[in-house]
Write a protein that holds these residues in place. Structure first.
Motif, PDB file in Angstrom:
ATOM      1  N   LEU A  15    -153.603 -24.897   9.841  1.00  0.00           N
ATOM      2  CA  LEU A  15    -154.981 -25.255   9.517  1.00  0.00           C
ATOM      3  C   LEU A  15    -155.555 -26.200  10.563  1.00  0.00           C
ATOM      4  O   LEU A  15    -154.838 -27.045  11.116  1.00  0.00           O
ATOM      5  CB  LEU A  15    -155.053 -25.934   8.146  1.00  0.00           C
ATOM      6  CG  LEU A  15    -154.710 -25.068   6.946  1.00  0.00           C
ATOM      7  CD1 LEU A  15    -154.686 -25.925   5.694  1.00  0.00           C
ATOM      8  CD2 LEU A  15    -155.701 -23.939   6.800  1.00  0.00           C
ATOM      9  N   LYS A  16    -156.837 -26.065  10.794  1.00  0.00           N
ATOM     10  CA  LYS A  16    -157.510 -26.948  11.735  1.00  0.00           C
ATOM     11  C   LYS A  16    -157.545 -28.362  11.162  1.00  0.00           C
ATOM     12  O   LYS A  16    -157.804 -28.570   9.988  1.00  0.00           O
ATOM     13  CB  LYS A  16    -158.942 -26.455  11.970  1.00  0.00           C
ATOM     14  CG  LYS A  16    -159.684 -27.256  12.990  1.00  0.00           C
ATOM     15  CD  LYS A  16    -161.047 -26.656  13.275  1.00  0.00           C
ATOM     16  CE  LYS A  16    -161.759 -27.504  14.309  1.00  0.00           C
ATOM     17  NZ  LYS A  16    -163.033 -26.934  14.701  1.00  0.00           N
ATOM     18  N   LYS A  17    -157.270 -29.323  12.007  1.00  0.00           N
ATOM     19  CA  LYS A  17    -157.294 -30.723  11.575  1.00  0.00           C
ATOM     20  C   LYS A  17    -158.681 -31.301  11.840  1.00  0.00           C
ATOM     21  O   LYS A  17    -159.227 -31.154  12.912  1.00  0.00           O
ATOM     22  CB  LYS A  17    -156.231 -31.527  12.314  1.00  0.00           C
ATOM     23  CG  LYS A  17    -154.816 -31.048  11.976  1.00  0.00           C
ATOM     24  CD  LYS A  17    -153.788 -32.032  12.436  1.00  0.00           C
ATOM     25  CE  LYS A  17    -152.363 -31.655  12.204  1.00  0.00           C
ATOM     26  NZ  LYS A  17    -152.014 -30.497  11.471  1.00  0.00           N
ATOM     27  N   TYR A  18    -159.239 -31.924  10.836  1.00  0.00           N
ATOM     28  CA  TYR A  18    -160.565 -32.539  10.957  1.00  0.00           C
ATOM     29  C   TYR A  18    -160.435 -34.059  10.992  1.00  0.00           C
ATOM     30  O   TYR A  18    -159.574 -34.626  10.312  1.00  0.00           O
ATOM     31  CB  TYR A  18    -161.451 -32.138   9.778  1.00  0.00           C
ATOM     32  CG  TYR A  18    -161.799 -30.676   9.763  1.00  0.00           C
ATOM     33  CD1 TYR A  18    -162.883 -30.221  10.489  1.00  0.00           C
ATOM     34  CD2 TYR A  18    -161.039 -29.751   9.034  1.00  0.00           C
ATOM     35  CE1 TYR A  18    -163.214 -28.863  10.490  1.00  0.00           C
ATOM     36  CE2 TYR A  18    -161.366 -28.406   9.037  1.00  0.00           C
ATOM     37  CZ  TYR A  18    -162.466 -27.975   9.750  1.00  0.00           C
ATOM     38  OH  TYR A  18    -162.794 -26.644   9.765  1.00  0.00           O
ATOM     39  N   LYS A  19    -161.272 -34.678  11.762  1.00  0.00           N
ATOM     40  CA  LYS A  19    -161.295 -36.141  11.803  1.00  0.00           C
ATOM     41  C   LYS A  19    -162.211 -36.639  10.707  1.00  0.00           C
ATOM     42  O   LYS A  19    -163.302 -36.106  10.511  1.00  0.00           O
ATOM     43  CB  LYS A  19    -161.812 -36.648  13.163  1.00  0.00           C
ATOM     44  CG  LYS A  19    -160.882 -36.339  14.298  1.00  0.00           C
ATOM     45  CD  LYS A  19    -161.431 -36.926  15.595  1.00  0.00           C
ATOM     46  CE  LYS A  19    -160.478 -36.602  16.731  1.00  0.00           C
ATOM     47  NZ  LYS A  19    -160.991 -37.134  18.002  1.00  0.00           N
ATOM     48  N   ARG A  20    -161.773 -37.663  10.013  1.00  0.00           N
ATOM     49  CA  ARG A  20    -162.606 -38.258   8.974  1.00  0.00           C
ATOM     50  C   ARG A  20    -163.568 -39.249   9.602  1.00  0.00           C
ATOM     51  O   ARG A  20    -163.180 -40.038  10.459  1.00  0.00           O
ATOM     52  CB  ARG A  20    -161.768 -38.967   7.938  1.00  0.00           C
ATOM     53  CG  ARG A  20    -160.950 -38.023   7.111  1.00  0.00           C
ATOM     54  CD  ARG A  20    -160.223 -38.789   6.035  1.00  0.00           C
ATOM     55  NE  ARG A  20    -159.446 -37.869   5.229  1.00  0.00           N
ATOM     56  CZ  ARG A  20    -159.492 -37.845   3.927  1.00  0.00           C
ATOM     57  NH1 ARG A  20    -160.236 -38.695   3.274  1.00  0.00           N
ATOM     58  NH2 ARG A  20    -158.765 -36.978   3.262  1.00  0.00           N
ATOM     59  N   VAL A  21    -164.786 -39.207   9.156  1.00  0.00           N
ATOM     60  CA  VAL A  21    -165.800 -40.130   9.641  1.00  0.00           C
ATOM     61  C   VAL A  21    -166.037 -41.167   8.557  1.00  0.00           C
ATOM     62  O   VAL A  21    -166.280 -40.833   7.407  1.00  0.00           O
ATOM     63  CB  VAL A  21    -167.127 -39.384   9.960  1.00  0.00           C
ATOM     64  CG1 VAL A  21    -168.165 -40.363  10.455  1.00  0.00           C
ATOM     65  CG2 VAL A  21    -166.862 -38.290  10.976  1.00  0.00           C
ATOM     66  N   LYS A  22    -165.965 -42.439   8.957  1.00  0.00           N
ATOM     67  CA  LYS A  22    -166.166 -43.503   7.962  1.00  0.00           C
ATOM     68  C   LYS A  22    -167.575 -43.959   7.935  1.00  0.00           C
ATOM     69  O   LYS A  22    -168.330 -43.925   8.817  1.00  0.00           O
ATOM     70  CB  LYS A  22    -165.248 -44.678   8.260  1.00  0.00           C
ATOM     71  CG  LYS A  22    -163.813 -44.316   7.983  1.00  0.00           C
ATOM     72  CD  LYS A  22    -162.945 -45.539   8.126  1.00  0.00           C
ATOM     73  CE  LYS A  22    -161.510 -45.204   7.803  1.00  0.00           C
ATOM     74  NZ  LYS A  22    -160.663 -46.333   7.802  1.00  0.00           N
TER      75      LYS A  22
END
Length: 71
Positions: A64-71
């Motif tokens: 699965l593609k890894k997504y960066k979390r935005v805070k």
């Protein structure tokens, strides 16, 4: 449950095969008694669910593609 038994096929267990066949016969009767519209919709749903179950066998979460979390 050991990892060996989780890899064992259902078809290798006569009691499970017997229960599976019993449940499938019951499901067949239910489907046969559905009206045409409902039966058609149900059969399409069942076809999709079967695909999902087949895909699940080979699912690898690491692909699965890894997504960066935005805070």
């Amino acid at each position: 449950m050991s990892s060996k038994s989780s890899k064992e096929s259902l078809s290798q267990n006569p009691n499970l095969v017997k229960e599976m066949n019993k449940q499938l016969r019951g499901l067949k009767k239910v489907i046969e008694n559905m009206d045409k519209k409902r039966g058609t919709i149900f059969l399409e749903w069942m076809k999709t669910q079967n695909k999902y179950l087949e895909w699940e066998e080979n699912f690898t979460p690491l692909k699965l593609k890894k997504y960066k979390r935005v805070k």
